[in-house]
Design an enzyme around this catalytic site. Structure first.
Site, PDB file in Angstrom:
ATOM      1  N   ASN A   9      36.806  40.298  48.261  1.00  0.00           N
ATOM      2  CA  ASN A   9      37.555  39.181  48.861  1.00  0.00           C
ATOM      3  C   ASN A   9      38.895  39.745  49.338  1.00  0.00           C
ATOM      4  O   ASN A   9      39.785  39.993  48.543  1.00  0.00           O
ATOM      5  CB  ASN A   9      37.753  38.092  47.798  1.00  0.00           C
ATOM      6  CG  ASN A   9      38.662  36.979  48.277  1.00  0.00           C
ATOM      7  OD1 ASN A   9      38.980  36.890  49.464  1.00  0.00           O
ATOM      8  ND2 ASN A   9      39.085  36.125  47.358  1.00  0.00           N
ATOM      9  N   LYS A  11      41.129  38.365  51.056  1.00  0.00           N
ATOM     10  CA  LYS A  11      42.190  37.346  51.124  1.00  0.00           C
ATOM     11  C   LYS A  11      42.953  37.454  52.453  1.00  0.00           C
ATOM     12  O   LYS A  11      42.374  37.881  53.454  1.00  0.00           O
ATOM     13  CB  LYS A  11      43.113  37.465  49.909  1.00  0.00           C
ATOM     14  CG  LYS A  11      42.319  37.458  48.599  1.00  0.00           C
ATOM     15  CD  LYS A  11      43.167  37.253  47.383  1.00  0.00           C
ATOM     16  CE  LYS A  11      42.263  37.251  46.152  1.00  0.00           C
ATOM     17  NZ  LYS A  11      42.973  36.977  44.909  1.00  0.00           N
ATOM     18  N   HIS A  94      37.747  28.767  46.080  1.00  0.00           N
ATOM     19  CA  HIS A  94      38.561  29.784  45.398  1.00  0.00           C
ATOM     20  C   HIS A  94      39.792  29.104  44.784  1.00  0.00           C
ATOM     21  O   HIS A  94      40.339  28.165  45.367  1.00  0.00           O
ATOM     22  CB  HIS A  94      38.977  30.860  46.403  1.00  0.00           C
ATOM     23  CG  HIS A  94      39.597  32.043  45.731  1.00  0.00           C
ATOM     24  ND1 HIS A  94      40.917  32.049  45.338  1.00  0.00           N
ATOM     25  CD2 HIS A  94      39.071  33.230  45.340  1.00  0.00           C
ATOM     26  CE1 HIS A  94      41.177  33.208  44.739  1.00  0.00           C
ATOM     27  NE2 HIS A  94      40.082  33.934  44.729  1.00  0.00           N
ATOM     28  N   GLU A  96      42.777  29.877  44.727  1.00  0.00           N
ATOM     29  CA  GLU A  96      43.958  29.837  45.607  1.00  0.00           C
ATOM     30  C   GLU A  96      43.857  28.673  46.590  1.00  0.00           C
ATOM     31  O   GLU A  96      44.863  28.072  46.961  1.00  0.00           O
ATOM     32  CB  GLU A  96      44.109  31.186  46.339  1.00  0.00           C
ATOM     33  CG  GLU A  96      44.637  32.260  45.382  1.00  0.00           C
ATOM     34  CD  GLU A  96      44.186  33.667  45.698  1.00  0.00           C
ATOM     35  OE1 GLU A  96      43.694  33.925  46.808  1.00  0.00           O
ATOM     36  OE2 GLU A  96      44.319  34.533  44.800  1.00  0.00           O
ATOM     37  N   GLU A 164      35.976  32.803  37.895  1.00  0.00           N
ATOM     38  CA  GLU A 164      37.253  33.486  38.037  1.00  0.00           C
ATOM     39  C   GLU A 164      38.330  32.735  37.254  1.00  0.00           C
ATOM     40  O   GLU A 164      38.904  31.754  37.767  1.00  0.00           O
ATOM     41  CB  GLU A 164      37.667  33.535  39.508  1.00  0.00           C
ATOM     42  CG  GLU A 164      36.690  34.274  40.391  1.00  0.00           C
ATOM     43  CD  GLU A 164      37.370  34.825  41.629  1.00  0.00           C
ATOM     44  OE1 GLU A 164      37.275  36.035  41.846  1.00  0.00           O
ATOM     45  OE2 GLU A 164      38.017  34.059  42.360  1.00  0.00           O
ATOM     46  N   GLY A 170      44.655  38.456  40.199  1.00  0.00           N
ATOM     47  CA  GLY A 170      45.823  39.122  40.764  1.00  0.00           C
ATOM     48  C   GLY A 170      46.927  39.391  39.759  1.00  0.00           C
ATOM     49  O   GLY A 170      48.046  39.727  40.128  1.00  0.00           O
ATOM     50  N   SER A 210      41.075  40.551  38.535  1.00  0.00           N
ATOM     51  CA  SER A 210      41.588  41.872  38.169  1.00  0.00           C
ATOM     52  C   SER A 210      40.494  42.885  37.825  1.00  0.00           C
ATOM     53  O   SER A 210      40.651  43.697  36.914  1.00  0.00           O
ATOM     54  CB  SER A 210      42.595  41.753  37.020  1.00  0.00           C
ATOM     55  OG  SER A 210      43.709  40.972  37.421  1.00  0.00           O
TER      56      SER A 210
HETATM   57  P1  PGA Z   1      41.874  40.053  42.067  1.00  0.00           P
HETATM   58  O1  PGA Z   1      41.309  38.765  42.848  1.00  0.00           O
HETATM   59  O2  PGA Z   1      40.712  41.001  41.911  1.00  0.00           O
HETATM   60  O3  PGA Z   1      42.957  40.583  42.917  1.00  0.00           O
HETATM   61  O4  PGA Z   1      42.343  39.558  40.718  1.00  0.00           O
HETATM   62  C1  PGA Z   1      40.008  38.272  42.626  1.00  0.00           C
HETATM   63  C2  PGA Z   1      39.770  37.054  43.462  1.00  0.00           C
HETATM   64  O5  PGA Z   1      40.691  36.240  43.606  1.00  0.00           O
HETATM   65  O6  PGA Z   1      38.665  36.861  44.016  1.00  0.00           O
END
Ligand code: PGA
Length: 252
Positions: A9, A11, A94, A96, A164, A170, A210
């Site tokens: 992803n 983003k 997601h 976010e 997640e 993140g 992460s």
């Molecule tokens: P990250 O994000 O690996 O940077 O923690 C994962 C995601 O949001 O899909």
């Protein structure tokens, strides 16, 4: 029975030229990784260029979002039929999007239905916040998200779920393999209740939050975990390749 999936992803990162560069960097190495499904999800604006680059390869494409109406006066939105010409997968719900764009389970549900109608396979994201985990609400929150997001969806047909935990995205604070396995087991039970045991056993459920080359094996060794949705580490060619290679080498 369930082919592992590693999905990147990206983003809101990479311009079209940067996306092209990254695909050219990971492409040859990824081509050699067999036995897993490899998916990248660049921003909308790079999907056409990405499609040309991966056309002859085993790399699949996903989008990061979709709007639930088919067409019309929705300035700035992108519909499922538009995406269906470009990608196989689409990330929906997601955290976010839930956090910054106020997407509720009801909206996520509409998006899942629209995506499926257009022939796209959703990667449906669910996960609890730190506050919810500390209050002992993980099961309730996550299974509630699954049930509400799938309300009225008759068949899953290749839909993927990504667990997640919001506190792990993140932050560098990944869940442990055991924690992720336990919650993914709960999600699989919820799917079993809704669609039957057989479908639950066939449905892939990924972990995200992460994931790095250093911890991917810890997750992939767990029986319930079928892959990873990778954010930050999917932007570094060497890391994404390593995550894919290590997953494939487990031969799950
Ligand atoms: P990250 O994000 O690996 O940077 O923690 C994962 C995601 O949001 O899909």
């Amino acid at each position: 029975m369930r082919i592992p999936m590693i999905a990147g992803n990206w983003k809101m990162n990479t311009t079209v030229s940067e996306a092209t560069e990254l695909i050219n960097e990971i492409g040859p190495g990824l081509e050699e990784v067999e036995g897993i499904e490899k998916v990248i999800c660049p921003p909308f604006v790079s999907l056409c260029a990405a499609g040309d680059l991966v056309q002859e390869s085993t790399i699949k494409l996903g989008a990061q979002n979709v709007f639930y109406e088919e067409k019309g006066a929705y300035t700035g939105e992108v519909s499922a039929p538009m995406l269906a010409e470009l990608v196989e997968y689409v990330i929906i719900g997601h955290s976010e999007r839930r956090q910054y764009f106020h997407e509720t389970n009801e909206i996520v549900n509409k998006k899942v239905k629209a995506a499926k109608k257009a022939g796209l396979k959703p990667i449906l994201c669910v996960g609890e916040t730190l506050k919810e985990r500390e209050a002992g609400q993980t099961k309730e929150v996550v299974t509630g998200q699954v049930k509400e997001s799938l309300a009225g969806v008759e068949k899953l047909n290749g839909l993927v779920i990504a667990y997640e935990p919001v506190w792990a995205i993140g932050t560098g604070k990944a869940a442990t393999g055991k924690q992720a396995n336990e919650t993914i087991g709960l999600i699989r039970s919820a799917i079993s209740q809704l669609y039957g045991k057989d479908i639950a056993q066939k449905t892939r459920i990924l972990y995200g939050g992460s994931v790095t080359p250093a911890n991917v094996v810890e997750f992939m060794k767990e029986p319930e975990i079928d892959g990873a949705l990778v954010g930050g580490a999917s932007l570094k060619a060497i890391d994404f390749l390593s995550i894919c290679t290590q997953t494939a080498s487990l031969g799950k």
